[in-house]
Design a protein around this motif. Sequence first.
Motif, short mmCIF file in Angstrom:
data_model
loop_
_atom_site.label_atom_id
_atom_site.label_comp_id
_atom_site.label_asym_id
_atom_site.label_seq_id
_atom_site.Cartn_x
_atom_site.Cartn_y
_atom_site.Cartn_z
N TYR A 226 0.84 -1.20 0.00
CA TYR A 226 0.00 0.00 0.00
C TYR A 226 0.87 1.24 0.00
N LEU A 227 0.28 2.35 -0.41
CA LEU A 227 0.99 3.62 -0.47
C LEU A 227 1.15 4.21 0.94
N PRO A 228 2.12 5.09 1.12
CA PRO A 228 2.26 5.76 2.42
C PRO A 228 0.96 6.46 2.81
N GLY A 229 0.52 6.24 4.04
CA GLY A 229 -0.70 6.86 4.52
C GLY A 229 -1.97 6.14 4.14
N ALA A 230 -1.84 5.00 3.42
CA ALA A 230 -3.03 4.28 2.94
C ALA A 230 -3.35 3.05 3.77
N GLU A 231 -2.98 3.07 5.04
CA GLU A 231 -3.22 1.91 5.91
C GLU A 231 -4.71 1.56 5.98
N MET A 232 -5.56 2.56 6.05
CA MET A 232 -7.00 2.32 6.13
C MET A 232 -7.50 1.56 4.90
N TYR A 233 -6.97 1.92 3.75
CA TYR A 233 -7.39 1.26 2.51
C TYR A 233 -6.94 -0.21 2.51
N MET A 234 -5.72 -0.45 2.99
CA MET A 234 -5.21 -1.83 3.03
C MET A 234 -6.08 -2.68 3.95
N THR A 235 -6.42 -2.13 5.10
CA THR A 235 -7.25 -2.87 6.06
C THR A 235 -8.61 -3.19 5.45
N LYS A 236 -9.20 -2.22 4.79
CA LYS A 236 -10.51 -2.43 4.18
C LYS A 236 -10.44 -3.48 3.07
N LEU A 237 -9.44 -3.40 2.23
CA LEU A 237 -9.29 -4.35 1.13
C LEU A 237 -9.10 -5.77 1.66
N PHE A 238 -8.28 -5.92 2.69
CA PHE A 238 -8.02 -7.24 3.24
C PHE A 238 -9.29 -7.84 3.83
N HIS A 239 -10.07 -7.02 4.51
CA HIS A 239 -11.34 -7.49 5.08
C HIS A 239 -12.29 -7.91 3.97
N GLN A 240 -12.37 -7.12 2.91
CA GLN A 240 -13.23 -7.48 1.77
C GLN A 240 -12.81 -8.82 1.18
N PHE A 241 -11.51 -9.02 1.04
CA PHE A 241 -11.02 -10.26 0.44
C PHE A 241 -11.35 -11.46 1.33
N CYS A 242 -11.08 -11.35 2.63
CA CYS A 242 -11.30 -12.47 3.55
C CYS A 242 -12.78 -12.83 3.67
N ALA A 243 -13.67 -11.91 3.34
CA ALA A 243 -15.10 -12.16 3.40
C ALA A 243 -15.68 -12.47 2.02
N SER A 244 -14.81 -12.65 1.04
CA SER A 244 -15.28 -12.90 -0.33
C SER A 244 -15.23 -14.39 -0.66
N ALA A 245 -15.84 -14.75 -1.78
CA ALA A 245 -15.83 -16.14 -2.23
C ALA A 245 -14.44 -16.58 -2.69
N TYR A 246 -13.55 -15.65 -2.88
CA TYR A 246 -12.20 -15.98 -3.35
C TYR A 246 -11.29 -16.45 -2.22
N CYS A 247 -11.68 -16.21 -0.99
CA CYS A 247 -10.93 -16.69 0.17
C CYS A 247 -11.53 -18.03 0.57
N LEU A 248 -10.79 -19.11 0.36
CA LEU A 248 -11.33 -20.46 0.55
C LEU A 248 -11.09 -21.02 1.95
N ASN A 249 -10.17 -20.41 2.69
CA ASN A 249 -9.78 -21.00 3.96
C ASN A 249 -9.02 -19.99 4.82
N ASP A 250 -8.80 -20.33 6.10
CA ASP A 250 -7.84 -19.58 6.91
C ASP A 250 -6.47 -19.74 6.27
N PHE A 251 -5.59 -18.78 6.48
CA PHE A 251 -4.27 -18.87 5.87
C PHE A 251 -3.26 -18.08 6.69
N THR A 252 -1.99 -18.27 6.39
CA THR A 252 -0.93 -17.46 6.97
C THR A 252 -0.39 -16.54 5.89
N ILE A 253 0.06 -15.38 6.30
CA ILE A 253 0.61 -14.40 5.37
C ILE A 253 1.90 -13.83 5.94
#
Length: 376
Positions: A226-253
């Motif tokens: 993410y860009l400097p100062g864009a922490e909020m956007y990263m958090t939102k995007l990650f939440h969207q992904f983990c709640a989407s059909a594209y996230c099949l399981n728990d995972f490590t990152i």
Amino acid sequence: MVTIRQIRDKEELEKCYDLWGQVFQGNETRDFFANRLNKDSSYKLTTTWIAKVDNDIASSVQIFPYEMRIGKEKLLVGGIGSVATNRLYRGKGYAQEILHAQNLWMHQNKYDLSLLFSGIGTKFYEEVGYKKVKNVAYQAKKLPKIESDLLFAKDDDMEMIQKVYQEYNREKTNSCIRSSQYWKDQIAWRGETKENFCVIKEDREIKAYLRFENKKGKTSVLEACYLPGAEMYMTKLFHQFCASAYCLNDFTIMLPNDHILTQNREKIEEGTHMWRFFDFQNLMHKLEPVFNERMPNDKKIVFRCEEDCVVLNRNKVEVTGHNYDYDERILVTKKEFFELLTQGYQATENQKLRNNSIIQKLFPPQNGILWQSDFF
């Protein structure tokens, strides 16, 4: 008769693909290894090494060259992968002989470091000079599915994604320095499409992106920049992904320590990075600008890494002779050196080093990362 050497032609390369496909059967296919090298425009035959017994390729190891960062400085690294021996020839030391020959070749060709990831324990590689450094990852949970506006990259987004990567990793220790061609090749050999990248934008500018794959029914998130100062956007995007059909399981990152997604997330040890250098004094000279910025003003320090030694001054790194003077002396093992260099003073188990004020200045926390998409 046993011969240790680089391959000479495409025919021998095809036989290496056969060997890798056989040995790693169940994990990766022959086509995976063929794509990895055939679609890499920087590939050279000199990076593929074999042990040949009469007419058989008994063992083979691949070098993956890349550039990484330590602070603002660039280092040339030889990544080691595809270490494989035909089962008929195992236990004879052929793979280790190849590694010894490769290490000599990398030294002669001005490589600074070598890195590998071990899935067979560490003793095998420690015997050829590699030292292990613990690696960590963070737990992420698949969330209850919700309808969201998860946005995937478009053709004209890829250049912007590259810029976000470059900006986020600009001074991230361990991170791979990627050219536009590297990006193009990597996406090709990984078999990725734009749908492996989800993004979040504001006023048409990408603020953050995730790079992921779903392979054999398992989700892996490979990058999160993410860009400097864009922490909020990263958090939102990650939440969207983990709640989407594209996230099949728990995972490590895998994430650098200062990443926004590490907050309130469980940390676990995952995998082992194994490092070695070829010329300690030359490496320290190359990193002179880094240490100049960190050096205490009034100190002359002897820094000894086992049998290798340099003197650190405010303005230069000196190779020591038989006679020298100093204000402080620091002794480290090679393992401790790599912990300090790639992660910072807080990573070493040596309490005396951790509490040393000079070590704390020379090797501050690095917040380093080599993203999984760059693994070999």
